[in-house]
Design a protein around this motif. Structure first.
Motif, PDB file in Angstrom:
ATOM      1  N   SER A 141       0.827  -1.208   0.000  1.00 20.72           N
ATOM      2  CA  SER A 141       0.000   0.000   0.000  1.00 20.72           C
ATOM      3  C   SER A 141       0.857   1.252   0.000  1.00 20.72           C
ATOM      4  O   SER A 141       0.490   2.270  -0.605  1.00 20.72           O
ATOM      5  CB  SER A 141      -0.945   0.003   1.214  1.00 20.72           C
ATOM      6  OG  SER A 141      -0.216  -0.030   2.421  1.00 20.72           O
ATOM      7  N   LEU A 142       2.027   1.216   0.652  1.00 23.30           N
ATOM      8  CA  LEU A 142       2.906   2.387   0.668  1.00 23.30           C
ATOM      9  C   LEU A 142       3.599   2.558  -0.682  1.00 23.30           C
ATOM     10  O   LEU A 142       3.763   3.692  -1.158  1.00 23.30           O
ATOM     11  CB  LEU A 142       3.935   2.269   1.787  1.00 23.30           C
ATOM     12  CG  LEU A 142       4.793   3.516   2.030  1.00 23.30           C
ATOM     13  CD1 LEU A 142       3.931   4.747   2.254  1.00 23.30           C
ATOM     14  CD2 LEU A 142       5.740   3.309   3.216  1.00 23.30           C
ATOM     15  N   ILE A 143       3.990   1.463  -1.307  1.00 27.43           N
ATOM     16  CA  ILE A 143       4.544   1.556  -2.658  1.00 27.43           C
ATOM     17  C   ILE A 143       3.525   2.204  -3.583  1.00 27.43           C
ATOM     18  O   ILE A 143       3.853   3.073  -4.402  1.00 27.43           O
ATOM     19  CB  ILE A 143       4.941   0.160  -3.188  1.00 27.43           C
ATOM     20  CG1 ILE A 143       6.115  -0.401  -2.383  1.00 27.43           C
ATOM     21  CG2 ILE A 143       5.300   0.222  -4.674  1.00 27.43           C
ATOM     22  CD1 ILE A 143       6.468  -1.843  -2.720  1.00 27.43           C
ATOM     23  N   ASP A 144       2.266   1.799  -3.440  1.00 31.96           N
ATOM     24  CA  ASP A 144       1.182   2.349  -4.264  1.00 31.96           C
ATOM     25  C   ASP A 144       1.116   3.871  -4.141  1.00 31.96           C
ATOM     26  O   ASP A 144       0.861   4.569  -5.126  1.00 31.96           O
ATOM     27  CB  ASP A 144      -0.141   1.729  -3.814  1.00 31.96           C
ATOM     28  CG  ASP A 144      -1.215   1.816  -4.880  1.00 31.96           C
ATOM     29  OD1 ASP A 144      -1.043   1.229  -5.952  1.00 31.96           O
ATOM     30  OD2 ASP A 144      -2.226   2.502  -4.632  1.00 31.96           O
ATOM     31  N   LYS A 145       1.367   4.377  -2.944  1.00 32.99           N
ATOM     32  CA  LYS A 145       1.299   5.825  -2.704  1.00 32.99           C
ATOM     33  C   LYS A 145       2.535   6.556  -3.217  1.00 32.99           C
ATOM     34  O   LYS A 145       2.555   7.786  -3.219  1.00 32.99           O
ATOM     35  CB  LYS A 145       1.108   6.093  -1.206  1.00 32.99           C
ATOM     36  CG  LYS A 145      -0.235   5.655  -0.654  1.00 32.99           C
ATOM     37  CD  LYS A 145      -0.339   5.960   0.834  1.00 32.99           C
ATOM     38  CE  LYS A 145      -1.725   5.640   1.396  1.00 32.99           C
ATOM     39  NZ  LYS A 145      -2.034   4.204   1.366  1.00 32.99           N
ATOM     40  N   CYS A 146       3.548   5.817  -3.662  1.00 32.81           N
ATOM     41  CA  CYS A 146       4.768   6.440  -4.190  1.00 32.81           C
ATOM     42  C   CYS A 146       4.845   6.386  -5.709  1.00 32.81           C
ATOM     43  O   CYS A 146       5.825   6.857  -6.297  1.00 32.81           O
ATOM     44  CB  CYS A 146       6.003   5.754  -3.597  1.00 32.81           C
ATOM     45  SG  CYS A 146       6.177   5.975  -1.816  1.00 32.81           S
ATOM     46  N   LEU A 147       3.837   5.811  -6.355  1.00 35.43           N
ATOM     47  CA  LEU A 147       3.826   5.723  -7.807  1.00 35.43           C
ATOM     48  C   LEU A 147       3.510   7.083  -8.419  1.00 35.43           C
ATOM     49  O   LEU A 147       2.960   7.968  -7.759  1.00 35.43           O
ATOM     50  CB  LEU A 147       2.789   4.693  -8.258  1.00 35.43           C
ATOM     51  CG  LEU A 147       3.012   3.250  -7.807  1.00 35.43           C
ATOM     52  CD1 LEU A 147       1.808   2.390  -8.190  1.00 35.43           C
ATOM     53  CD2 LEU A 147       4.288   2.672  -8.409  1.00 35.43           C
ATOM     54  N   TYR A 148       3.820   7.236  -9.712  1.00 31.18           N
ATOM     55  CA  TYR A 148       3.456   8.475 -10.412  1.00 31.18           C
ATOM     56  C   TYR A 148       1.939   8.696 -10.355  1.00 31.18           C
ATOM     57  O   TYR A 148       1.479   9.832 -10.354  1.00 31.18           O
ATOM     58  CB  TYR A 148       3.878   8.399 -11.884  1.00 31.18           C
ATOM     59  CG  TYR A 148       5.367   8.374 -12.134  1.00 31.18           C
ATOM     60  CD1 TYR A 148       6.233   9.255 -11.483  1.00 31.18           C
ATOM     61  CD2 TYR A 148       5.914   7.488 -13.063  1.00 31.18           C
ATOM     62  CE1 TYR A 148       7.592   9.235 -11.737  1.00 31.18           C
ATOM     63  CE2 TYR A 148       7.277   7.472 -13.325  1.00 31.18           C
ATOM     64  CZ  TYR A 148       8.117   8.345 -12.652  1.00 31.18           C
ATOM     65  OH  TYR A 148       9.460   8.332 -12.911  1.00 31.18           O
ATOM     66  N   THR A 149       1.186   7.600 -10.335  1.00 27.29           N
ATOM     67  CA  THR A 149      -0.279   7.679 -10.393  1.00 27.29           C
ATOM     68  C   THR A 149      -0.918   7.648  -9.005  1.00 27.29           C
ATOM     69  O   THR A 149      -2.080   7.266  -8.871  1.00 27.29           O
ATOM     70  CB  THR A 149      -0.822   6.493 -11.216  1.00 27.29           C
ATOM     71  OG1 THR A 149      -0.378   5.262 -10.616  1.00 27.29           O
ATOM     72  CG2 THR A 149      -0.344   6.538 -12.656  1.00 27.29           C
ATOM     73  N   TYR A 150      -0.173   8.067  -7.986  1.00 28.48           N
ATOM     74  CA  TYR A 150      -0.608   7.882  -6.605  1.00 28.48           C
ATOM     75  C   TYR A 150      -1.936   8.569  -6.273  1.00 28.48           C
ATOM     76  O   TYR A 150      -2.633   8.174  -5.335  1.00 28.48           O
ATOM     77  CB  TYR A 150       0.479   8.368  -5.642  1.00 28.48           C
ATOM     78  CG  TYR A 150       0.672   9.874  -5.608  1.00 28.48           C
ATOM     79  CD1 TYR A 150       0.195  10.626  -4.541  1.00 28.48           C
ATOM     80  CD2 TYR A 150       1.357  10.536  -6.623  1.00 28.48           C
ATOM     81  CE1 TYR A 150       0.390  11.996  -4.500  1.00 28.48           C
ATOM     82  CE2 TYR A 150       1.537  11.895  -6.596  1.00 28.48           C
ATOM     83  CZ  TYR A 150       1.064  12.621  -5.536  1.00 28.48           C
ATOM     84  OH  TYR A 150       1.235  13.984  -5.514  1.00 28.48           O
ATOM     85  N   LYS A 151      -2.319   9.582  -7.024  1.00 31.97           N
ATOM     86  CA  LYS A 151      -3.559  10.293  -6.721  1.00 31.97           C
ATOM     87  C   LYS A 151      -4.789   9.645  -7.367  1.00 31.97           C
ATOM     88  O   LYS A 151      -5.908  10.095  -7.114  1.00 31.97           O
ATOM     89  CB  LYS A 151      -3.458  11.750  -7.184  1.00 31.97           C
ATOM     90  CG  LYS A 151      -2.514  12.595  -6.346  1.00 31.97           C
ATOM     91  CD  LYS A 151      -2.568  14.060  -6.761  1.00 31.97           C
ATOM     92  CE  LYS A 151      -1.681  14.916  -5.868  1.00 31.97           C
ATOM     93  NZ  LYS A 151      -1.727  16.350  -6.262  1.00 31.97           N
ATOM     94  N   SER A 152      -4.589   8.626  -8.166  1.00 36.93           N
ATOM     95  CA  SER A 152      -5.686   8.029  -8.929  1.00 36.93           C
ATOM     96  C   SER A 152      -6.052   6.644  -8.397  1.00 36.93           C
ATOM     97  O   SER A 152      -5.161   5.874  -8.015  1.00 36.93           O
ATOM     98  CB  SER A 152      -5.298   7.886 -10.404  1.00 36.93           C
ATOM     99  OG  SER A 152      -4.994   9.135 -10.969  1.00 36.93           O
TER     100      SER A 152
END
Length: 332
Positions: free
Chosen positions: A186-197
């Protein structure tokens, strides 16, 4: 050409719209816009003209999605791999991007009317400086809009995105904001370029190709995939309609698989927390079977981890914001 073509739907398109809106509708659709070059070859025009027709189709698609109530669209506009194409084509695409982004900045009234927030995920540092500055202006100018979202992936590949996310996490650990044990899916997900989507509900690839070409690999584990034969500039409302209908047919199975995955991830996080508590109690020489001590320590472990993560994410957001602000200042 305006970025949002607000053309009225035909009678049959309106009827088709009512039919699919009776079922579960996707919130977010992603597109691999493939076939511009083949379209140009088919009509014996220059390659860049094919890309221009592709841009026109994107503006038309945006209008369709707004009418269908689809709040977010993500498109694969330019892969990092595309830099390997001929200098003439790459330079032509960059010039097209300059023109289109300049036009976008001139359409603030339309963007505000629709509440359209435009984001451009990817490694922007690989793009020419003036295009980076245009992108920064667009993102900052539309950042307050939140009715619908258009994500244009430039200088993007999924492998680069995941690598970048890992580097951001390493930075957080180096800065003392995170502990290595804080790192999770879940933290990796928040560090992606698309984290706001949110992750896309549907991923559509045109032109008949049946591969993802390193696009949104992390985000599409539970996404409905549609590989359609139409070349991108020839894409129609009915192609979109069929993809949404296919999503609706498979919606229950996708949702069930997603729910199972989330439950397993939650259980795994709980087990990891319990293991940390057990180790801490061992180090302190506390009774391992004292349920009250274990529960209090478990709550403390979660609270401290959440506090660290929130501090890290706020620092990351400031870091990203500073990058865009510096680009805008450089263009002044």
């Amino acid at each position: 050409m305006a970025w949002i073509q607000d053309k009225e739907l035909t009678f049959w398109e309106r009827l088709g719209s009512r039919v699919i809106r009776a079922g579960p509708m996707p919130r977010h659709i992603a597109f691999i816009m493939d076939g511009n070059r083949r379209f140009a070859e088919k009509l014996k025009m220059k390659t860049l003209e094919g890309h221009s027709h592709g841009f026109a189709k994107l503006t038309e698609l945006t209008g369709w999605c707004l009418k269908l109530g689809i709040r977010e669209v993500t498109v694969y506009a330019f892969s990092i791999e595309n830099f390997k194409r001929s200098k003439e084509e790459v330079d032509g695409l960059m010039e097209l991007a300059r023109k289109m982004f300049t036009r976008l900045l001139e359409e603030q009234i339309t963007l505000e009317k629709h509440g359209l927030c435009v984001r451009m995920p990817g490694d922007l540092t690989l793009l020419p400086q003036d295009i980076q500055e245009l992108i920064a202006k667009i993102e900052l100018a539309t950042s307050q809009y939140n009715l619908c979202f258009l994500n244009i992936c430039l200088a993007y590949t999924s492998r680069d995105e995941i690598n970048h996310a890992v580097q951001e996490l390493a930075w957080g650990v180096e800065q003392g904001l995170l502990q290595p044990s804080d790192v999770s899916e879940s933290l990796i997900d928040k560090c992606l370029y698309t984290y706001k989507s949110p992750h896309p509900d549907i991923l559509i690839r045109t032109s008949g190709e049946v591969r993802l070409s390193d696009f949104l690999l992390w985000q599409t584990s539970y996404t409905s995939l549609a590989f359609q034969p139409a070349l991108w500039p020839e894409y129609s409302f009915w192609n979109l309609w069929k993809a949404i209908l296919w999503y609706q047919v498979n919606h229950s199975a996708l949702q069930k698989a997603r729910d199972v995955y989330l439950a397993e991830r939650k259980w795994q996080q709980l087990e990891n927390d319990k293991a940390q508590v057990t180790e801490k109690l061992k180090q302190e020489g506390s009774p391992l079977r004292d349920p009250q001590a274990r529960q209090l320590l478990l709550q403390d472990c979660r609270a401290k981890r959440e506090e660290r993560i929130q501090d890290f994410l706020q620092a990351l957001e400031r870091k990203r914001g500073d990058f865009l602000e510096k680009l805008v200042s450089a263009s002044a």
